[in-house]
Design a protein around this motif. Structure first.
Motif, PDB file in Angstrom:
ATOM      1  N   ILE A  41      -8.723   1.402   0.479  1.00 55.81           N
ATOM      2  CA  ILE A  41     -10.138   1.052   0.577  1.00 55.81           C
ATOM      3  C   ILE A  41     -10.792   1.658   1.822  1.00 55.81           C
ATOM      4  O   ILE A  41     -11.924   1.315   2.163  1.00 55.81           O
ATOM      5  CB  ILE A  41     -10.323  -0.479   0.589  1.00 55.81           C
ATOM      6  CG1 ILE A  41      -9.601  -1.117   1.781  1.00 55.81           C
ATOM      7  CG2 ILE A  41      -9.840  -1.091  -0.719  1.00 55.81           C
ATOM      8  CD1 ILE A  41      -9.936  -2.585   1.980  1.00 55.81           C
ATOM      9  N   CYS A  43     -12.671   4.098   2.911  1.00 55.64           N
ATOM     10  CA  CYS A  43     -13.575   5.175   2.507  1.00 55.64           C
ATOM     11  C   CYS A  43     -14.145   5.944   3.694  1.00 55.64           C
ATOM     12  O   CYS A  43     -14.603   7.082   3.540  1.00 55.64           O
ATOM     13  CB  CYS A  43     -14.709   4.611   1.649  1.00 55.64           C
ATOM     14  SG  CYS A  43     -14.160   4.008   0.042  1.00 55.64           S
ATOM     15  N   CYS A  50     -10.223   6.878  -1.719  1.00 56.33           N
ATOM     16  CA  CYS A  50     -10.372   5.425  -1.662  1.00 56.33           C
ATOM     17  C   CYS A  50     -10.895   4.894  -3.001  1.00 56.33           C
ATOM     18  O   CYS A  50     -11.509   5.616  -3.792  1.00 56.33           O
ATOM     19  CB  CYS A  50     -11.306   5.028  -0.531  1.00 56.33           C
ATOM     20  SG  CYS A  50     -13.015   5.518  -0.768  1.00 56.33           S
ATOM     21  N   SER A  52     -13.353   3.601  -5.027  1.00 57.01           N
ATOM     22  CA  SER A  52     -14.810   3.565  -4.940  1.00 57.01           C
ATOM     23  C   SER A  52     -15.387   4.143  -6.225  1.00 57.01           C
ATOM     24  O   SER A  52     -14.686   4.762  -7.018  1.00 57.01           O
ATOM     25  CB  SER A  52     -15.301   4.392  -3.747  1.00 57.01           C
ATOM     26  OG  SER A  52     -15.073   5.771  -3.977  1.00 57.01           O
ATOM     27  N   TRP A  82     -11.114  -3.538  -6.302  1.00 52.41           N
ATOM     28  CA  TRP A  82     -12.474  -3.054  -6.526  1.00 52.41           C
ATOM     29  C   TRP A  82     -13.535  -4.057  -6.099  1.00 52.41           C
ATOM     30  O   TRP A  82     -14.687  -3.695  -5.855  1.00 52.41           O
ATOM     31  CB  TRP A  82     -12.693  -2.715  -8.001  1.00 52.41           C
ATOM     32  CG  TRP A  82     -12.501  -3.889  -8.931  1.00 52.41           C
ATOM     33  CD1 TRP A  82     -11.345  -4.267  -9.547  1.00 52.41           C
ATOM     34  CD2 TRP A  82     -13.499  -4.846  -9.325  1.00 52.41           C
ATOM     35  NE1 TRP A  82     -11.546  -5.400 -10.305  1.00 52.41           N
ATOM     36  CE2 TRP A  82     -12.861  -5.775 -10.183  1.00 52.41           C
ATOM     37  CE3 TRP A  82     -14.847  -5.016  -9.038  1.00 52.41           C
ATOM     38  CZ2 TRP A  82     -13.523  -6.849 -10.765  1.00 52.41           C
ATOM     39  CZ3 TRP A  82     -15.523  -6.091  -9.613  1.00 52.41           C
ATOM     40  CH2 TRP A  82     -14.865  -6.987 -10.464  1.00 52.41           C
ATOM     41  N   ASP A  96     -17.342  -4.539  -4.551  1.00 46.30           N
ATOM     42  CA  ASP A  96     -17.597  -4.315  -3.137  1.00 46.30           C
ATOM     43  C   ASP A  96     -18.880  -3.489  -3.008  1.00 46.30           C
ATOM     44  O   ASP A  96     -18.980  -2.389  -3.560  1.00 46.30           O
ATOM     45  CB  ASP A  96     -16.422  -3.567  -2.505  1.00 46.30           C
ATOM     46  CG  ASP A  96     -16.607  -3.348  -1.016  1.00 46.30           C
ATOM     47  OD1 ASP A  96     -17.354  -2.417  -0.652  1.00 46.30           O
ATOM     48  OD2 ASP A  96     -16.020  -4.105  -0.229  1.00 46.30           O
ATOM     49  N   LYS A  98     -20.255  -1.751  -0.639  1.00 48.56           N
ATOM     50  CA  LYS A  98     -20.206  -0.472   0.062  1.00 48.56           C
ATOM     51  C   LYS A  98     -19.486   0.586  -0.768  1.00 48.56           C
ATOM     52  O   LYS A  98     -19.880   1.759  -0.760  1.00 48.56           O
ATOM     53  CB  LYS A  98     -19.509  -0.647   1.412  1.00 48.56           C
ATOM     54  CG  LYS A  98     -20.304  -1.472   2.408  1.00 48.56           C
ATOM     55  CD  LYS A  98     -19.594  -1.543   3.761  1.00 48.56           C
ATOM     56  CE  LYS A  98     -20.406  -2.341   4.758  1.00 48.56           C
ATOM     57  NZ  LYS A  98     -19.713  -2.434   6.088  1.00 48.56           N
ATOM     58  N   ARG A  99     -18.442   0.183  -1.460  1.00 48.62           N
ATOM     59  CA  ARG A  99     -17.654   1.159  -2.212  1.00 48.62           C
ATOM     60  C   ARG A  99     -18.168   1.363  -3.648  1.00 48.62           C
ATOM     61  O   ARG A  99     -17.906   2.390  -4.260  1.00 48.62           O
ATOM     62  CB  ARG A  99     -16.182   0.719  -2.232  1.00 48.62           C
ATOM     63  CG  ARG A  99     -15.552   0.799  -0.845  1.00 48.62           C
ATOM     64  CD  ARG A  99     -14.074   0.454  -0.849  1.00 48.62           C
ATOM     65  NE  ARG A  99     -13.815  -0.970  -1.001  1.00 48.62           N
ATOM     66  CZ  ARG A  99     -13.180  -1.527  -2.014  1.00 48.62           C
ATOM     67  NH1 ARG A  99     -12.730  -0.772  -3.005  1.00 48.62           N
ATOM     68  NH2 ARG A  99     -12.978  -2.835  -2.066  1.00 48.62           N
TER      69      ARG A  99
END
Length: 259
Positions: A41, A43, A50, A52, A82, A96, A98-99
């Motif tokens: 994760i 990234c 990662c 994402s 995830w 998530d 951000k990802r």
């Protein structure tokens, strides 16, 4: 990049809980993140590897642009890690931010626009194997509806952080909940892998009634030795596994699987 065939055997049976969703009459094939990318994760330092939305968009482009889709490789499957560490205000799992800034629904639409299908991961327990929010018995219905609202095409339902009694209730309940959404979602049960993979501890008749496919054995690792170990296990146990395998049929589907 490693592309791996999802090898599935098929078998026949039907009952009240049978998924009957018209899916996976033949072995489903595609790409799954876990073997190669695990729970990366980071990234910021490893953006290309990662977990994402960029990774899954890239895989979708590879399948659709490089000829894999035409060979039947249509599933792009998200595995563990995830989600956000917190559910939303309505108790739903959420990606998530951000990802997966675009969200899972947008990612599913990206797949569908390219003739592909999106798979996602959940866990029948308090936490996923990677420590993310799991799906306890009271969260199964909202989980199934969330995946349907996102237009997900397949669910891999793991079993970390749960006991046999919870699994015995949870796996059939998720089957029923997925049916109730009205959206065809392929249902992959990891239940037998937590019971040793073999009868009599594993009731393959019941599995055939509730799952499109299932997982029998340990994770595949990024090595040829791991592949050989899995092949050897199935070879050594083929006499007891073979009765649960066979081609699908329209009225009464039953499917077995190893990821």
């Amino acid at each position: 990049m490693h592309f791996f065939l999802l090898v599935f055997a098929c078998a026949l049976y039907g009952s009240t809980f049978a998924l009957n969703n018209g899916l996976m009459r033949t072995p489903p094939t595609g790409w799954l993140a876990w073997e190669r990318f695990r729970c990366d994760i980071d990234c910021q330092n490893d953006p290309k590897n990662c977990i994402s939305e960029n990774l899954f968009i890239d895989m979708a482009d590879r399948l659709s642009e490089d000829g894999w889709r035409e060979l039947g490789y249509v599933y792009v499957n998200i595995d563990d890690c995830w989600s956000s560490m917190e559910r939303d205000g309505n108790g739903r799992l959420q990606p998530d931010p951000k990802r997966f800034p675009g969200g899972i629904h947008k990612l599913a639409r990206y797949m569908h626009n390219r003739g592909l299908k999106l798979g996602i991961y959940g866990d029948m327990g308090t936490h996923t194997c990677g420590g993310y929010p799991g799906t306890t018995l009271d969260k199964i219905q909202i989980g199934a509806q969330t995946f349907a609202d996102w237009e997900v095409d397949m669910l891999k339902f793991d079993g970390c952080y749960s006991n046999f009694t919870e699994q015995e209730q949870g796996y059939p309940l998720m089957s029923k909940a997925l049916n109730a959404t009205g959206r065809p979602i392929g249902y992959s049960c990891s239940w037998p892998a937590y019971c040793g993979g073999l009868p009599p501890k594993v009731n393959y008749t019941q599995l055939g009634e509730i799952c499109n496919l299932w997982r029998n054995y340990d994770d595949i690792q990024d090595s040829w030795d791991s592949v050989l170990t899995i092949v050897d296990w199935f070879f050594d146990n083929q006499d007891v596994l073979q009765p649960a395998a066979g081609p699908g049929e329209v009225e009464r589907p039953r499917y077995a699987a190893h990821w």
